[in-house]
Write a protein that holds these residues in place. Structure first.
Motif, PDB file in Angstrom:
ATOM      1  N   MET A   1       0.848  -1.185   0.000  1.00 20.10           N
ATOM      2  CA  MET A   1       0.000   0.000   0.000  1.00 20.10           C
ATOM      3  C   MET A   1       0.890   1.243   0.000  1.00 20.10           C
ATOM      4  SD  MET A   1      -2.755   1.539   2.724  1.00 20.10           S
ATOM      5  CE  MET A   1      -3.376  -0.030   3.152  1.00 20.10           C
ATOM      6  N   ARG A   2       0.620   2.157  -0.896  1.00 22.18           N
ATOM      7  CA  ARG A   2       1.377   3.407  -1.013  1.00 22.18           C
ATOM      8  C   ARG A   2       0.654   4.499  -0.225  1.00 22.18           C
ATOM      9  NH1 ARG A   2       5.316   5.424  -4.795  1.00 22.18           N
ATOM     10  NH2 ARG A   2       4.943   7.606  -5.291  1.00 22.18           N
ATOM     11  N   LYS A   3       1.320   5.034   0.813  1.00 26.82           N
ATOM     12  CA  LYS A   3       0.733   6.060   1.675  1.00 26.82           C
ATOM     13  C   LYS A   3       1.211   7.449   1.277  1.00 26.82           C
ATOM     14  CE  LYS A   3       0.153   3.269   5.825  1.00 26.82           C
ATOM     15  NZ  LYS A   3       0.484   3.202   7.273  1.00 26.82           N
ATOM     16  N   VAL A   4       0.254   8.362   1.208  1.00 24.55           N
ATOM     17  CA  VAL A   4       0.520   9.761   0.868  1.00 24.55           C
ATOM     18  C   VAL A   4       0.173  10.604   2.084  1.00 24.55           C
ATOM     19  CG1 VAL A   4      -0.100  11.669  -0.669  1.00 24.55           C
ATOM     20  CG2 VAL A   4      -0.049   9.317  -1.548  1.00 24.55           C
ATOM     21  N   ILE A   5       1.031  11.577   2.391  1.00 24.30           N
ATOM     22  CA  ILE A   5       0.765  12.484   3.511  1.00 24.30           C
ATOM     23  C   ILE A   5       0.816  13.924   3.010  1.00 24.30           C
ATOM     24  CG2 ILE A   5       3.189  12.651   4.266  1.00 24.30           C
ATOM     25  CD1 ILE A   5       2.090  12.537   7.194  1.00 24.30           C
ATOM     26  N   THR A   6      -0.062  14.744   3.535  1.00 21.89           N
ATOM     27  CA  THR A   6      -0.048  16.171   3.232  1.00 21.89           C
ATOM     28  C   THR A   6      -0.477  16.935   4.469  1.00 21.89           C
ATOM     29  OG1 THR A   6      -0.659  17.844   1.591  1.00 21.89           O
ATOM     30  CG2 THR A   6      -2.419  16.347   2.315  1.00 21.89           C
ATOM     31  N   PHE A   7      -0.277  18.240   4.428  1.00 19.67           N
ATOM     32  CA  PHE A   7      -0.536  19.091   5.578  1.00 19.67           C
ATOM     33  C   PHE A   7      -1.225  20.377   5.140  1.00 19.67           C
ATOM     34  CE2 PHE A   7       3.201  16.562   6.357  1.00 19.67           C
ATOM     35  CZ  PHE A   7       3.070  16.142   7.670  1.00 19.67           C
ATOM     36  N   GLY A   8      -1.994  20.961   6.046  1.00 25.07           N
ATOM     37  CA  GLY A   8      -2.604  22.247   5.752  1.00 25.07           C
ATOM     38  C   GLY A   8      -3.484  22.720   6.885  1.00 25.07           C
ATOM     39  N   THR A   9      -3.903  23.967   6.782  1.00 26.44           N
ATOM     40  CA  THR A   9      -4.820  24.537   7.762  1.00 26.44           C
ATOM     41  C   THR A   9      -6.251  24.119   7.443  1.00 26.44           C
ATOM     42  OG1 THR A   9      -3.348  26.401   8.109  1.00 26.44           O
ATOM     43  CG2 THR A   9      -5.645  26.690   8.783  1.00 26.44           C
ATOM     44  N   PHE A  10      -6.612  24.187   6.172  1.00 25.30           N
ATOM     45  CA  PHE A  10      -7.942  23.807   5.690  1.00 25.30           C
ATOM     46  C   PHE A  10      -9.042  24.583   6.401  1.00 25.30           C
ATOM     47  CE2 PHE A  10      -5.163  20.116   5.050  1.00 25.30           C
ATOM     48  CZ  PHE A  10      -5.184  20.070   3.667  1.00 25.30           C
ATOM     49  N   ASP A  11      -8.807  25.893   6.549  1.00 27.22           N
ATOM     50  CA  ASP A  11      -9.798  26.779   7.137  1.00 27.22           C
ATOM     51  C   ASP A  11     -10.669  27.318   6.007  1.00 27.22           C
ATOM     52  OD1 ASP A  11     -11.032  28.125   9.202  1.00 27.22           O
ATOM     53  OD2 ASP A  11      -9.648  29.814   9.166  1.00 27.22           O
ATOM     54  N   VAL A  12     -11.945  27.483   6.240  1.00 22.54           N
ATOM     55  CA  VAL A  12     -12.896  27.939   5.229  1.00 22.54           C
ATOM     56  C   VAL A  12     -12.682  27.086   3.962  1.00 22.54           C
ATOM     57  CG1 VAL A  12     -13.860  29.937   4.032  1.00 22.54           C
ATOM     58  CG2 VAL A  12     -12.751  30.270   6.233  1.00 22.54           C
ATOM     59  N   LEU A  13     -13.063  25.843   4.078  1.00 23.30           N
ATOM     60  CA  LEU A  13     -12.851  24.858   3.018  1.00 23.30           C
ATOM     61  C   LEU A  13     -13.383  25.364   1.680  1.00 23.30           C
ATOM     62  CD1 LEU A  13     -11.765  21.901   2.740  1.00 23.30           C
ATOM     63  CD2 LEU A  13     -14.145  21.199   2.773  1.00 23.30           C
ATOM     64  N   HIS A  14     -12.561  25.206   0.633  1.00 18.39           N
ATOM     65  CA  HIS A  14     -12.951  25.637  -0.705  1.00 18.39           C
ATOM     66  C   HIS A  14     -12.471  24.622  -1.746  1.00 18.39           C
ATOM     67  CE1 HIS A  14      -8.823  27.003  -1.234  1.00 18.39           C
ATOM     68  NE2 HIS A  14      -8.953  27.768  -0.172  1.00 18.39           N
ATOM     69  N   ILE A  15     -12.815  24.870  -3.000  1.00 19.32           N
ATOM     70  CA  ILE A  15     -12.530  23.920  -4.075  1.00 19.32           C
ATOM     71  C   ILE A  15     -11.025  23.679  -4.241  1.00 19.32           C
ATOM     72  CG2 ILE A  15     -12.528  25.606  -5.961  1.00 19.32           C
ATOM     73  CD1 ILE A  15     -14.009  22.016  -6.015  1.00 19.32           C
ATOM     74  N   GLY A  16     -10.198  24.657  -3.940  1.00 15.78           N
ATOM     75  CA  GLY A  16      -8.749  24.461  -4.008  1.00 15.78           C
ATOM     76  C   GLY A  16      -8.282  23.375  -3.051  1.00 15.78           C
ATOM     77  N   HIS A  17      -8.847  23.365  -1.833  1.00 14.45           N
ATOM     78  CA  HIS A  17      -8.517  22.318  -0.863  1.00 14.45           C
ATOM     79  C   HIS A  17      -8.942  20.951  -1.395  1.00 14.45           C
ATOM     80  CE1 HIS A  17      -8.996  25.672   2.317  1.00 14.45           C
ATOM     81  NE2 HIS A  17      -7.694  25.436   2.169  1.00 14.45           N
ATOM     82  N   VAL A  18     -10.174  20.885  -1.879  1.00 11.70           N
ATOM     83  CA  VAL A  18     -10.703  19.614  -2.392  1.00 11.70           C
ATOM     84  C   VAL A  18      -9.858  19.118  -3.560  1.00 11.70           C
ATOM     85  CG1 VAL A  18     -12.706  18.511  -3.474  1.00 11.70           C
ATOM     86  CG2 VAL A  18     -13.041  20.122  -1.569  1.00 11.70           C
ATOM     87  N   ASN A  19      -9.506  20.013  -4.476  1.00 14.35           N
ATOM     88  CA  ASN A  19      -8.708  19.616  -5.638  1.00 14.35           C
ATOM     89  C   ASN A  19      -7.359  19.031  -5.242  1.00 14.35           C
ATOM     90  OD1 ASN A  19     -10.674  20.450  -7.426  1.00 14.35           O
ATOM     91  ND2 ASN A  19      -9.719  22.419  -7.859  1.00 14.35           N
ATOM     92  N   ILE A  20      -6.657  19.689  -4.326  1.00  9.93           N
ATOM     93  CA  ILE A  20      -5.323  19.193  -3.972  1.00  9.93           C
ATOM     94  C   ILE A  20      -5.411  17.868  -3.215  1.00  9.93           C
ATOM     95  CG2 ILE A  20      -4.895  20.396  -1.776  1.00  9.93           C
ATOM     96  CD1 ILE A  20      -2.033  21.007  -3.084  1.00  9.93           C
ATOM     97  N   LEU A  21      -6.442  17.709  -2.391  1.00  9.87           N
ATOM     98  CA  LEU A  21      -6.596  16.445  -1.666  1.00  9.87           C
ATOM     99  C   LEU A  21      -6.942  15.300  -2.621  1.00  9.87           C
ATOM    100  CD1 LEU A  21      -8.399  17.721   1.542  1.00  9.87           C
ATOM    101  CD2 LEU A  21      -6.028  16.907   1.350  1.00  9.87           C
ATOM    102  N   LYS A  22      -7.790  15.550  -3.591  1.00 13.40           N
ATOM    103  CA  LYS A  22      -8.126  14.508  -4.576  1.00 13.40           C
ATOM    104  C   LYS A  22      -6.904  14.129  -5.405  1.00 13.40           C
ATOM    105  CE  LYS A  22     -13.067  15.192  -5.404  1.00 13.40           C
ATOM    106  NZ  LYS A  22     -14.055  15.621  -6.416  1.00 13.40           N
ATOM    107  N   ARG A  23      -6.125  15.125  -5.823  1.00 12.11           N
ATOM    108  CA  ARG A  23      -4.921  14.839  -6.612  1.00 12.11           C
ATOM    109  C   ARG A  23      -3.879  14.121  -5.763  1.00 12.11           C
ATOM    110  NH1 ARG A  23      -5.125  20.572  -8.910  1.00 12.11           N
ATOM    111  NH2 ARG A  23      -3.604  20.845  -7.280  1.00 12.11           N
TER     112      ARG A  23
END
Length: 131
Positions: A1-23
């Motif tokens: 299983m290949r694990k991916v990790i990312t970090f962020g504040t994710f305040d006032v969730l918007h499409i940019g957050h969703v896009n980067i998490l999906k990618r």
């Protein structure tokens, strides 16, 4: 299983957050997200997020592309988080290009493009104008 990790504040969730998490999820099988603590955000920006960390954690946890979430307490602990979660890939937005290359010895580091025209800071500013 290949694990991916990312970090962020994710305040006032918007499409940019969703896009980067999906990618980010497409780069592996399992996506782990470190949500910056309220204290960490205050130390970086001298202001607290609009949503408290408990709510931001739950919002990110509810997204179908996210498998696991945790609170990121310190920027200096990224290497420890990578080791703890046995991440194969670290994903960050390209606004951080080159800033995390030091972790290439622990995992692959990948910088993904941000969604143009979307900014949490700008959204907060616009919301304040209407209040």
């Amino acid at each position: 299983m290949r694990k991916v990790i990312t970090f962020g504040t994710f305040d006032v969730l918007h499409i940019g957050h969703v896009n980067i998490l999906k990618r980010a999820k497409k780069l592996g099988d399992y996506l782990i997200v470190g949500v910056s603590s309220d204290a960490l955000n205050f130390s970086k920006k001298q202001r607290y997020p609009v949503y408290p960390e408990s709510e931001r954690l739950e919002i990110i946890r509810s997204l179908s592309c996210v498998d696991e979430v945790f609170i990121e307490d310190s920027l200096e602990l990224k290497g420890e988080y990578i080791k703890k979660f046995k991440a194969d890939v670290l994903v960050m937005g390209d606004d951080w290009l080159g800033r995390f290359d030091e972790y290439n010895d622990l995992c692959k580091v990948s910088y993904l493009p941000r969604t143009s025209g979307v900014s949490t800071t700008e959204l907060i500013s616009q919301i304040k104008k209407y209040n």
